[in-house]
Design an enzyme around this catalytic site. Structure first.
Site, mmCIF file in Angstrom:
data_model
loop_
_atom_site.group_PDB
_atom_site.id
_atom_site.type_symbol
_atom_site.label_atom_id
_atom_site.label_comp_id
_atom_site.label_asym_id
_atom_site.label_seq_id
_atom_site.Cartn_x
_atom_site.Cartn_y
_atom_site.Cartn_z
ATOM 1 N N GLU A 1 0.946 -0.896 0.091
ATOM 2 C CA GLU A 1 0.086 -0.192 0.181
ATOM 3 C C GLU A 1 0.567 1.327 0.469
ATOM 4 O O GLU A 1 1.922 1.638 0.824
ATOM 5 C CB GLU A 1 -0.686 0.071 1.210
ATOM 6 N N LYS B 1 -6.850 -0.309 11.803
ATOM 7 C CA LYS B 1 -6.417 -0.390 10.624
ATOM 8 C C LYS B 1 -5.604 -0.071 9.992
ATOM 9 O O LYS B 1 -3.907 -0.637 9.539
ATOM 10 C CB LYS B 1 -7.219 -0.956 9.369
ATOM 11 N N ASP C 1 4.843 -14.023 11.424
ATOM 12 C CA ASP C 1 3.429 -14.718 11.443
ATOM 13 C C ASP C 1 1.975 -13.627 11.764
ATOM 14 O O ASP C 1 1.503 -13.547 12.195
ATOM 15 C CB ASP C 1 2.446 -16.040 11.939
ATOM 16 N N HIS D 1 -1.957 10.835 1.105
ATOM 17 C CA HIS D 1 -2.331 9.596 0.684
ATOM 18 C C HIS D 1 -1.522 9.178 -1.347
ATOM 19 O O HIS D 1 -0.993 8.759 -1.548
ATOM 20 C CB HIS D 1 -3.694 8.905 0.902
HETATM 21 P P1 HMG Z 1 4.901 15.119 3.525
HETATM 22 O O1 HMG Z 1 4.563 16.110 5.321
HETATM 23 O O2 HMG Z 1 3.875 15.651 2.294
HETATM 24 O O3 HMG Z 1 5.856 14.765 3.005
HETATM 25 O O4 HMG Z 1 3.605 14.036 3.888
HETATM 26 P P2 HMG Z 1 6.650 15.922 2.723
HETATM 27 O O5 HMG Z 1 7.621 15.201 0.862
HETATM 28 O O6 HMG Z 1 6.915 17.616 3.518
HETATM 29 O O7 HMG Z 1 8.026 14.936 3.377
HETATM 30 C C1 HMG Z 1 8.008 14.961 4.547
HETATM 31 C C2 HMG Z 1 8.757 13.395 5.002
HETATM 32 O O8 HMG Z 1 7.655 12.696 4.945
HETATM 33 C C3 HMG Z 1 10.201 13.026 4.487
HETATM 34 O O9 HMG Z 1 11.287 13.893 4.798
HETATM 35 C C4 HMG Z 1 10.252 11.753 4.863
HETATM 36 O O10 HMG Z 1 10.096 10.628 5.778
HETATM 37 C C5 HMG Z 1 8.611 11.314 4.788
HETATM 38 P P3 HMG Z 1 12.649 13.293 3.518
HETATM 39 O O11 HMG Z 1 12.981 12.242 3.376
HETATM 40 O O12 HMG Z 1 12.692 13.809 3.051
HETATM 41 O O13 HMG Z 1 13.826 14.065 5.063
HETATM 42 N N1 HMG Z 1 8.426 11.464 3.336
HETATM 43 C C6 HMG Z 1 8.429 9.944 2.438
HETATM 44 N N2 HMG Z 1 9.509 8.631 2.315
HETATM 45 C C7 HMG Z 1 10.044 8.093 1.340
HETATM 46 N N3 HMG Z 1 8.900 8.560 0.560
HETATM 47 C C8 HMG Z 1 8.008 9.129 -0.436
HETATM 48 C C9 HMG Z 1 8.628 10.196 1.065
HETATM 49 N N4 HMG Z 1 7.671 11.903 1.317
HETATM 50 C C10 HMG Z 1 7.230 11.873 2.828
HETATM 51 N N5 HMG Z 1 7.891 9.256 -0.949
HETATM 52 C C11 HMG Z 1 2.979 11.838 4.037
HETATM 53 C C12 HMG Z 1 3.534 13.016 3.333
HETATM 54 C C13 HMG Z 1 2.546 10.441 2.786
HETATM 55 C C14 HMG Z 1 3.937 10.916 5.325
HETATM 56 C C15 HMG Z 1 1.746 12.602 4.632
HETATM 57 O O14 HMG Z 1 1.183 13.010 4.306
HETATM 58 C C16 HMG Z 1 0.991 11.736 5.800
HETATM 59 O O15 HMG Z 1 1.894 11.010 6.740
HETATM 60 N N6 HMG Z 1 0.164 10.752 5.585
HETATM 61 C C17 HMG Z 1 -0.426 9.527 6.233
HETATM 62 C C18 HMG Z 1 -0.758 8.953 5.190
HETATM 63 C C19 HMG Z 1 -1.156 7.406 6.051
HETATM 64 O O16 HMG Z 1 -1.406 7.130 7.188
HETATM 65 N N7 HMG Z 1 -1.222 6.485 4.855
HETATM 66 C C20 HMG Z 1 -1.564 5.189 5.080
HETATM 67 C C21 HMG Z 1 -2.398 4.247 3.715
HETATM 68 S S1 HMG Z 1 -4.383 4.893 4.472
HETATM 69 C C22 HMG Z 1 -4.773 4.217 5.848
HETATM 70 O O17 HMG Z 1 -5.152 2.770 4.946
HETATM 71 C C23 HMG Z 1 -5.089 4.253 7.206
HETATM 72 C C24 HMG Z 1 -6.207 5.331 7.233
HETATM 73 O O18 HMG Z 1 -7.377 5.123 7.264
HETATM 74 C C25 HMG Z 1 -5.897 5.078 9.215
HETATM 75 C C26 HMG Z 1 -6.865 6.106 10.134
HETATM 76 O O19 HMG Z 1 -8.204 5.891 9.415
HETATM 77 O O20 HMG Z 1 -6.835 6.037 11.134
HETATM 78 C C27 HMG Z 1 -5.835 6.628 7.420
#
Ligand code: HMG
Length: 440
Positions: free
Chosen positions: A85, A280, A296, A393
């Site tokens: 994901e 989740k 596991d 996301h």
């Molecule tokens: P951002 O602030 O736009 O990121 O966040 P940024 O570009 O400013 O970068 C800041 C740091 O984020 C980076 O530091 C990395 O650590 C990381 P740097 O490496 O530059 O020193 N980062 C990355 N790491 C690797 N590859 C990348 C990357 N981009 C940033 N391409 C971010 C963007 C997606 C991190 C933020 O918006 C976030 O944390 N969102 C949450 C996403 C999430 O929870 N995803 C899970 C899937 S959704 C789900 O299934 C769960 C849910 O339903 C659970 C719930 O409801 O509680 C949401």
């Protein structure tokens, strides 16, 4: 209609593929070539994977990513994560980087007790059964010595066996409820072997117990199996900082951030519909590390969700508070994990992942996995309560949409640039790609 087959398991791998392709696919050559595309060119390595399970026809890849900057109990880790994901690894990385400057994550392994049960039926007096159990208990423990002696050398073994009366739920139903310390092994095989021996000895000795009537002597063993519910194999992970240090995560004031964040946690504590999604998100982090380290994840999932329901209502695994100006966010979670045995010594990527984690003990791995879940939840809640989840996301999901439409390198570069300042939605990406293609 598809046909059934007898003796499928005895066929060679290539004959199995022939049968599947002939029975289910119109384009047989295409199907075959997709399956073979994923075979490893190293025959020995491929054979290793073939032999992990039964009826293997190919390999199913999951990406292995890494999330750096995890400071856990003052040690810095880069955490391996196997997951399909998008945005999970980025979210974990972002949370790790944030907490790196705020003291990192602290963990405590509360207990490491695992459970197994011999389920049996007995129709007779409880007192005499209990007398028999007390008399036979040392013999049960002695009977498993050949299985436990190596584990005992490492400091583990059988902790205790209790007799449990379950006749209020099912007539004649009792259990031998055994607890184990399996040290660095997950211990499923160890526990099951002990249980099966307990069952055999218990049944045999009952036949010889003089205070039992003839019918009481016939103890009926139903099954002997470990439990994946491990509420006493528990780890706590926590982050905390001064309220004012909750800056720069999402561009809103620390007090507002903390207040919304805590309310989001409180909702997950009392509302099962929300709690399931909340948890989740935690499992996004947990499962990814559990998989990468060859553990596991089905066992972990089952145990974790049972724990989340332990008070009679499904609830959040994490909690948050602000007290005396200190923001605290923590998780308490049951995790039965191993760093020896099973796939840990077999799968080359599992070995590599464990080496990346500095060859942790099972207790240290429990801490690392719990931290991955906490970090994931921190990132998800921070997004949910500020920008909304879709912004981050979908930014990460952009490449998947572009790949779905076979975008070439040039198109990808142009659209990644374009979506730095535009909202990513599926339809916006499709439109932008269409627009780009009609321009050329
Ligand atoms: P951002 O602030 O736009 O990121 O966040 P940024 O570009 O400013 O970068 C800041 C740091 O984020 C980076 O530091 C990395 O650590 C990381 P740097 O490496 O530059 O020193 N980062 C990355 N790491 C690797 N590859 C990348 C990357 N981009 C940033 N391409 C971010 C963007 C997606 C991190 C933020 O918006 C976030 O944390 N969102 C949450 C996403 C999430 O929870 N995803 C899970 C899937 S959704 C789900 O299934 C769960 C849910 O339903 C659970 C719930 O409801 O509680 C949401």
């Amino acid at each position: 209609m598809s046909t059934s087959i007898s003796g499928f398991s005895k066929l060679s791998k290539s004959k199995k593929i022939d049968w599947i392709v002939d029975s289910y696919f119109s384009n047989k050559e295409d199907a075959k070539s997709i399956l073979k595309q994923y075979w490893n060119t190293n025959d020995k390595l491929q054979q290793l994977h073939d032999e992990f399970i039964e009826n293997t026809i190919t390999n199913y890849y999951l990406p292995l990513g890494v999330a750096p900057n995890f400071l856990i109990n003052d040690t810095l880790y880069t955490i391996p994560m196997a997951i399909e994901e998008s945005s999970v690894v980025a979210a974990a990385s972002k949370a790790a980087k944030f907490w790196l400057d705020r003291g990192g994550f602290k963990t405590e392994v509360i207990s490491t007790i695992k459970v197994g049960q011999v389920h049996f039926k007995y129709h007779g007096g409880f007192e005499v059964l209990n007398t028999f159990f007390k008399a036979v208990k040392p013999q049960l423990i002695a009977a498993v010595k050949p299985i436990t002696k190596n584990m005992e050398k490492r400091g583990g073994g059988v902790i205790d066996i209790e007799l449990k009366d379950k006749t209020k739920d099912i007539a004649g139903y009792y259990q031998l409820h055994a607890t184990f310390d399996t040290q660095d092994a997950m211990g499923a095989n160890f526990i099951n072997s002990c249980l099966e021996q307990f069952a055999q000895t218990f049944k045999e000795k009952a036949q010889q117990f003089k205070d039992f009537s003839d019918s009481e002597k016939n103890i009926d063993i139903i099954m002997s199996i470990l439990s994946n519910y491990v509420p006493e194999c528990l780890v706590k992970a926590e982050v905390s900082c001064k309220l004012e240090d909750l800056n720069d995560y999402s561009g809103i004031l620390p007090e507002e951030f903390a207040s919304k964040f805590i309310q989001a946690v409180n909702i997950a504590e009392i509302e099962p519909y929300r709690a399931v999604t909340h948890n989740k998100g935690i499992m996004n982090g947990i499962d990814a590390v559990v998989l990468a380290t060859g553990n596991d994840f089905r066992a972990v999932e089952a145990g974790v969700h049972a724990y989340a329901s332990r008070h009679g209502r499904y609830s959040s695994l994490t909690h948050a508070s602000v007290e005396n100006g200190i923001f605290k966010f923590w998780i308490e979670i049951p995790l039965a994990l191993g760093t020896v045995g099973g796939l840990t010594g077999l799968h080359p990527l599992v070995k590599l992942s464990l080496e990346l984690l500095k060859k942790p003990s099972a207790k240290t791995l429990m801490s690392i996995v719990a931290v991955a879940g906490l970090a994931q939840n921190f990132a998800a809640l921070s997004s949910l309560t500020t920008t909304g989840i879709q912004q981050g996301h979908m930014k990460m999901h952009l490449m998947n949409i572009l790949n779905q439409f076979d975008a070439n390198a040039q198109e990808k570069a142009t659209l990644v640039e374009h979506f730095k300042t535009n909202n990513v939605t599926h339809s916006a990406v499709v439109e932008a790609l269409k627009h780009l293609r009609t321009k050329h």
